[in-house]
Design a protein around this motif. Structure first.
Motif, mmCIF file in Angstrom:
data_model
loop_
_atom_site.group_PDB
_atom_site.id
_atom_site.type_symbol
_atom_site.label_atom_id
_atom_site.label_comp_id
_atom_site.label_asym_id
_atom_site.label_seq_id
_atom_site.Cartn_x
_atom_site.Cartn_y
_atom_site.Cartn_z
ATOM 1 N N UNK A 130 0.827 -1.211 0.000
ATOM 2 C CA UNK A 130 0.000 0.000 0.000
ATOM 3 C C UNK A 130 0.857 1.254 0.000
ATOM 4 N N UNK A 131 1.925 1.247 0.800
ATOM 5 C CA UNK A 131 2.792 2.419 0.879
ATOM 6 C C UNK A 131 3.506 2.662 -0.446
ATOM 7 N N UNK A 132 3.937 1.583 -1.093
ATOM 8 C CA UNK A 132 4.614 1.728 -2.383
ATOM 9 C C UNK A 132 3.658 2.273 -3.433
ATOM 10 N N UNK A 133 2.437 1.755 -3.451
ATOM 11 C CA UNK A 133 1.454 2.196 -4.455
ATOM 12 C C UNK A 133 1.078 3.668 -4.275
ATOM 13 N N UNK A 134 1.110 4.146 -3.020
ATOM 14 C CA UNK A 134 0.768 5.549 -2.762
ATOM 15 C C UNK A 134 2.006 6.437 -2.692
ATOM 16 N N UNK A 135 3.159 5.858 -3.033
ATOM 17 C CA UNK A 135 4.432 6.594 -3.014
ATOM 18 C C UNK A 135 4.737 7.190 -1.635
ATOM 19 N N UNK A 136 4.342 6.458 -0.607
ATOM 20 C CA UNK A 136 4.603 6.865 0.776
ATOM 21 C C UNK A 136 5.948 6.263 1.192
ATOM 22 N N UNK A 137 7.020 7.012 0.970
ATOM 23 C CA UNK A 137 8.365 6.479 1.184
ATOM 24 C C UNK A 137 8.604 6.147 2.652
ATOM 25 N N UNK A 138 8.236 7.069 3.546
ATOM 26 C CA UNK A 138 8.439 6.835 4.973
ATOM 27 C C UNK A 138 7.604 5.650 5.440
ATOM 28 N N UNK A 139 6.343 5.587 4.974
ATOM 29 C CA UNK A 139 5.481 4.465 5.329
ATOM 30 C C UNK A 139 6.053 3.151 4.839
ATOM 31 N N UNK A 140 6.648 3.183 3.639
ATOM 32 C CA UNK A 140 7.249 1.958 3.112
ATOM 33 C C UNK A 140 8.436 1.529 3.969
ATOM 34 N N UNK A 141 9.273 2.488 4.328
ATOM 35 C CA UNK A 141 10.446 2.173 5.140
ATOM 36 C C UNK A 141 10.047 1.589 6.489
ATOM 37 N N UNK A 142 9.003 2.155 7.086
ATOM 38 C CA UNK A 142 8.544 1.663 8.390
ATOM 39 C C UNK A 142 7.994 0.240 8.276
ATOM 40 N N UNK A 143 7.191 -0.007 7.236
ATOM 41 C CA UNK A 143 6.622 -1.343 7.039
ATOM 42 C C UNK A 143 7.721 -2.351 6.723
ATOM 43 N N UNK A 144 8.666 -1.936 5.892
ATOM 44 C CA UNK A 144 9.772 -2.810 5.522
ATOM 45 C C UNK A 144 10.641 -3.136 6.735
ATOM 46 N N UNK A 145 10.822 -2.143 7.609
ATOM 47 C CA UNK A 145 11.609 -2.350 8.816
ATOM 48 C C UNK A 145 10.908 -3.332 9.758
ATOM 49 N N UNK A 146 9.582 -3.200 9.882
ATOM 50 C CA UNK A 146 8.815 -4.124 10.718
ATOM 51 C C UNK A 146 8.925 -5.547 10.184
ATOM 52 N N UNK A 147 8.829 -5.684 8.861
ATOM 53 C CA UNK A 147 8.945 -7.003 8.242
ATOM 54 C C UNK A 147 10.298 -7.623 8.560
ATOM 55 N N UNK A 148 11.338 -6.847 8.393
ATOM 56 C CA UNK A 148 12.695 -7.365 8.584
ATOM 57 C C UNK A 148 12.958 -7.720 10.046
#
Length: 237
Positions: A130-148
């Motif tokens: 969702x963050x990638x599709x909405x170009x939400x860079x910070x949101x993507x980084x946070x979600x990616x960090x949680x995943x990792x």
């Protein structure tokens, strides 16, 4: 003979995580800011300034900064602490070590993963999409960090998990730079999906290969970003 009905007891409560000390809270606060790119190479972290902004005493802030220095994330100067600078060779060697450590670590995490851990990974993947599709860079980084952090938390060998986390933190600035590029973020998202699917299928070999693929793409993104920065500097000279 009649039995007296047993009264139901109080509902079971989940154990609460231990409370963090002030030093630990400051440490996690600073580390979070660093991971999200809120602390740049030109910034100085001064203990009394941080203490004033957080309304805490100076000592726990000093201890948190020293811990980050001990972990290799900060360097001490006569005027506070700054982010540690790594050379391209340093970064390349860190990725080399991660390629040796992370695939087998992920395989062990796959074998011992809990349903709760898998659920969080799945949710983090959906949030990344969702963050990638909405170009939400910070949101993507946070979600990616949680995943990792979630899959690493499933690694049974805590010393190995800690080492992987520290190495990843050292190249966090590289990660932040590359994920701002939609092309490289797409690469990252593809890897996240592959790793999630492999974990869900309990496919150890696929997990190892997916993590290896992710690291190789991260290296390629790093070098491409470095080449772009060098080209920009040459053009502006």
């Amino acid at each position: 003979m009649t039995r007296t009905a047993r009264k139901p007891g109080p509902p079971a409560t989940r154990p609460q995580p231990p409370k963090l000390s002030i030093r630990e809270k400051v440490y996690h606060h600073l580390r979070s800011r660093m991971r999200q790119g809120e602390v740049g190479l030109a910034d100085r972290l001064v203990d009394h300034e941080i203490a004033a902004s957080l309304s805490v005493s100076r000592m726990p802030v000093r201890e948190a900064l020293l811990q980050l220095k001990h972990e290799g994330l900060l360097e001490g100067t006569s005027r506070g602490f700054v982010l540690r600078r790594f050379t391209p060779t340093d970064i390349a060697q860190m990725f080399e070590v991660r390629l040796l450590l992370e695939p087998p670590a992920a395989a062990s995490a796959c074998e011992s993963a809990t349903l709760e851990g898998l659920a969080i990974m799945s949710q983090a993947t959906e949030a990344s999409i969702k963050a990638h599709e909405s170009n939400d860079i910070i949101g993507y980084m946070e979600a990616n960090d949680l995943f990792r952090t979630t899959w690493i938390s499933q690694v049974p060998n805590r010393h190995l998990a800690s080492m992987i986390t520290r190495l990843a933190d050292h190249v966090e600035a590289v990660r932040l730079a590359t994920l701002r590029n939609p092309k490289f973020r797409e690469w990252s998202l593809t890897s996240t999906r592959k790793i999630t699917e492999a974990f869900m299928d309990k496919d150890v070999e696929a997990v190892q290969e997916s993590v290896r693929f992710n690291l190789r793409k991260a290296v390629a993104a790093y070098y491409a970003t470095q080449d772009s920065l060098i080209e920009q500097q040459n053009n502006s000279a």
